[in-house]
Design an enzyme around this catalytic site. Structure first.
Site, short mmCIF file in Angstrom:
data_model
loop_
_atom_site.label_atom_id
_atom_site.label_comp_id
_atom_site.label_asym_id
_atom_site.label_seq_id
_atom_site.Cartn_x
_atom_site.Cartn_y
_atom_site.Cartn_z
N ARG A 1 12.95 -7.62 -3.55
CA ARG A 1 13.58 -7.55 -4.88
C ARG A 1 14.11 -6.15 -5.14
NH1 ARG A 1 8.73 -9.01 -8.47
NH2 ARG A 1 7.71 -8.03 -6.72
N LYS B 1 5.36 2.03 -13.64
CA LYS B 1 5.08 1.16 -12.51
C LYS B 1 5.01 1.89 -11.17
CE LYS B 1 5.61 -2.68 -9.78
NZ LYS B 1 6.07 -1.98 -8.61
N PHE C 1 3.74 -10.25 -8.41
CA PHE C 1 2.36 -10.42 -8.88
C PHE C 1 1.47 -11.04 -7.79
CE2 PHE C 1 4.19 -10.79 -13.45
CZ PHE C 1 4.19 -9.43 -13.57
N PHE D 1 -7.00 1.98 2.31
CA PHE D 1 -6.93 3.25 1.57
C PHE D 1 -7.86 4.25 2.25
CE2 PHE D 1 -4.58 3.13 -2.54
CZ PHE D 1 -4.00 1.88 -2.36
N TRP E 1 0.70 2.18 5.42
CA TRP E 1 1.01 3.24 4.45
C TRP E 1 0.90 4.61 5.14
CZ3 TRP E 1 -2.00 7.20 2.27
CH2 TRP E 1 -1.43 7.85 1.17
#
Ligand code: ADP
Length: 559
Positions: A97, A108, A304, A384, A412
């Protein structure tokens, strides 16, 4: 070790290739592109037309557990997974998107992935990009102006000005515009009435653009949009006003998908971004289908958690466009699962096995749901640096006990290299597990039944209640011939229930549908539960406070 770099620092240090070169990798020539500078391009209509006859590659959907303030990293995993696929020699594209400016200036964070798994140029994508959102804003507001002009010029269609449902739009978080009075100042200044603004991504035009298969279908969908009701309480459409041609004209370029690249030069189509509550929350059908024709694999994402984004991808987008995903990746983080297990945000850095075990119930529900659609699932644990070894092991073990393939990803931190295990797991699953994709409801079910199915099978709720207003609306919808449409649930993203406070896996809850909102152009009936915000506000310290640009035009502080 030095401090962790911000997303924008990593993005700005990356060297992009000219987009013409990226296009070559997927068999496109410069003539197939409409260039926006050196690093962005739209696919031309001719290029899109040529693709129609080609065979489609495999589509993989990325979704997640119910989001928490701890962050899940769906876009990051989507980007990193595609980079990993290309690293192991699978020709792969991304369909994502495009971000809205409202949340960007607010809280955000970007919508272009993070760390070493990002799409570039992230500044442009997060700001004005190729102008699609501006075109949608303009089409939305042109329609609003044409409605008010119709009232001013004699109101031939007998529009009841108290029942105009079409609102104005702006792509910003601007709470002061939620409700406005227009037309003040006397007979030459228009007909006074109450109006309001939605954020552009909540405009039905965004949903319509994202479900349209081509310009012709776009025009047909635009003409069906209901803008008001007349004095007999019958719907008045864009087609009645006769302006679908003008609106389609304003959108003729916005409807073409945008080609960009990841840090590792994986081609990505970024196009359209409807809300995932009052709309279906996925990038355009045109982009997904084009990517599938251009590559052997497409990694795409829905907004979501799996209860909203994936449910709508599978029930609305897939059905409307005839898309069949091969497998679904559910992204989870240990931090977010601990929040689902009751840990407050400021204690997430501490190891907490019992809360992780409790919070796993949320992930488990989403696994069950995707399996009930007949689709194979892989869990991606987005690692993480604060996750402890024991936490990781506990989560891997819990997934294995459920017999669901799972992979720890470090995209990441490491880009595609951190996602190779996930890519291989996914390929093995696509080869070995059965795919019996099916819808959980039939379009011929009543609207009440469709909502009930979603509440019981996707949310795990006991039942659904309808307000007396909602029940009255259903009688009208039957009369207008709208009962066969899909249902689009507007529900809190934070909980499986309609109460954002109920984390984990709530049970025995009843969802209340307050009201329905028909989106006839998009082709669904929105069921509103709880309070749904279609024009967000800004927080006390908006991220705009950190933003700047240097004298050379480089963006500063965009996350
Ligand atoms: P979503 O798509 O679920 O909204 P994003 O992928 O956009 O999430 O990530 C949101 C933010 O979280 C980004 O700024 C990203 O850099 C950060 N993030 C994602 N994964 C990690 C991770 N493993 N470690 C640290 N930060 C991460």
């Amino acid at each position: 070790k030095t401090a962790v770099k911000s997303d924008i620092e990593i993005a700005q240090e990356s060297k992009m290739k000219p987009i013409v070169e990226i296009a070559k990798k997927i068999g496109l020539e410069e003539d197939d592109l409409e260039l926006f500078g050196k690093y962005k391009a739209k696919l031309s209509n001719e290029a899109l037309a040529k693709l129609k006859t080609k065979e489609s590659g495999k589509i993989i959907l990325v979704t997640s557990i119910n989001p928490t303030p701890a962050g899940e990293g769906k876009s990051t995993v989507t980007v990193g997974l595609a980079d990993a696929f290309n690293r192991i020699g699978k020709k792969t594209m991304i369909a994502l998107r495009e971000p809205s400016l409202g949340p960007t200036m607010g809280i955000k964070g970007g919508a272009t992935g993070g760390g070493f798994s990002q799409v570039l140029p992230m500044e442009d994508i997060n700001l004005h990009f190729t102008g699609d959102l501006h075109a949608i804003t303009t089409a939305n507001n042109a329609l609003a102006a044409l409605i008010d002009n119709h009232l001013q010029q004699g109101n031939e269609l007998n529009i009841d000005q108290r029942r105009i449902v079409w609102k104005r739009a702006v792509d910003l978080n601007d709470r002061a515009l939620r409700k406005v009075i227009i037309g003040l100042g006397g007979p030459l200044q228009g007909v006074p009435r109450e109006d309001g603004f939605d954020i552009t991504v909540a405009s039905e035009i965004m949903a319509v653009l994202c479900l349209a298969t081509d310009l012709k279908d776009l025009k047909l969908r635009l003409s069906r949009m209901v803008v008001a009701y007349n004095y007999h309480k019958e719907p008045v459409t864009v087609g009645d006003l006769g302006v679908e041609g003008a609106l389609t004209l304003l959108l003729k370029d916005a409807v073409k998908p945008n080609l960009v690249q990841t840090i590792e030069h994986t081609p990505a189509l970024i196009h359209g971004g409807p809300f995932a509550n009052i709309a279906h929350g996925c990038n355009s059908v045109i982009a997904t289908q084009a990517a599938a024709k251009l590559a052997d694999y497409v990694i795409t994402e829905a907004g979501f958690g799996a209860d909203l984004g994936a449910e709508k991808f599978l029930h609305i987008k897939s059905r409307s466009a005839g898309i069949k995903p091969e497998a679904v990746v559910i992204v989870a983080t240990i931090r977010a699962l601990k929040m689902h297990g009751g840990v407050p945000k400021n204690e997430l850095a501490k190891e907490n096995i019992s809360s992780l075990t409790l919070g796993f119930a949320n992930l488990k529900k989403h696994i069950e749901t995707i399996n009930s659609f007949g689709l194979p699932v892989v869990v991606a644990i987005n690692k993480f640096i604060t996750d402890t070894e024991l936490e990781v092991k506990t989560l891997l073990d819990m997934c294995e006990k459920e017999n669901v393939p799972v992979s720890l990803t470090e995209v990441w931190e490491k880009g595609g290299a951190g996602g190779i295990e996930l890519a291989e797991t996914l390929l093995a699953v696509i080869d070995s597990r059965e795919n019996n994709f099916k819808s959980l409801y039939d379009l011929s079910d009543s609207i009440e039944q469709k909502v009930r199915t979603i509440v019981q099978k996707v949310y795990g709720g006991k039942d659904v209640e309808f307000s007396s207003k909602a029940k009255k609306q259903l009688i009208d919808f039957e009369k207008f011939g709208w009962s066969h449409l899909a249902v689009c649930m507007a529900k809190s993203q934070y909980s499986l229930s309609d109460d954002p406070g109920k984390l984990g896996r709530p049970s025995d809850f009843v969802v209340t549908v307050r009201e329905f909102k028909p989106s006839i152009g998009a082709g669904f009936i929105v069921a509103l539960t709880g309070d749904v915000m279609t024009m967000p506000g800004l927080p006390k310290k908006p991220s705009a406070l950190n933003m700047d640009v240097d004298e050379d035009g480089n963006a500063i502080g965009l996350f």
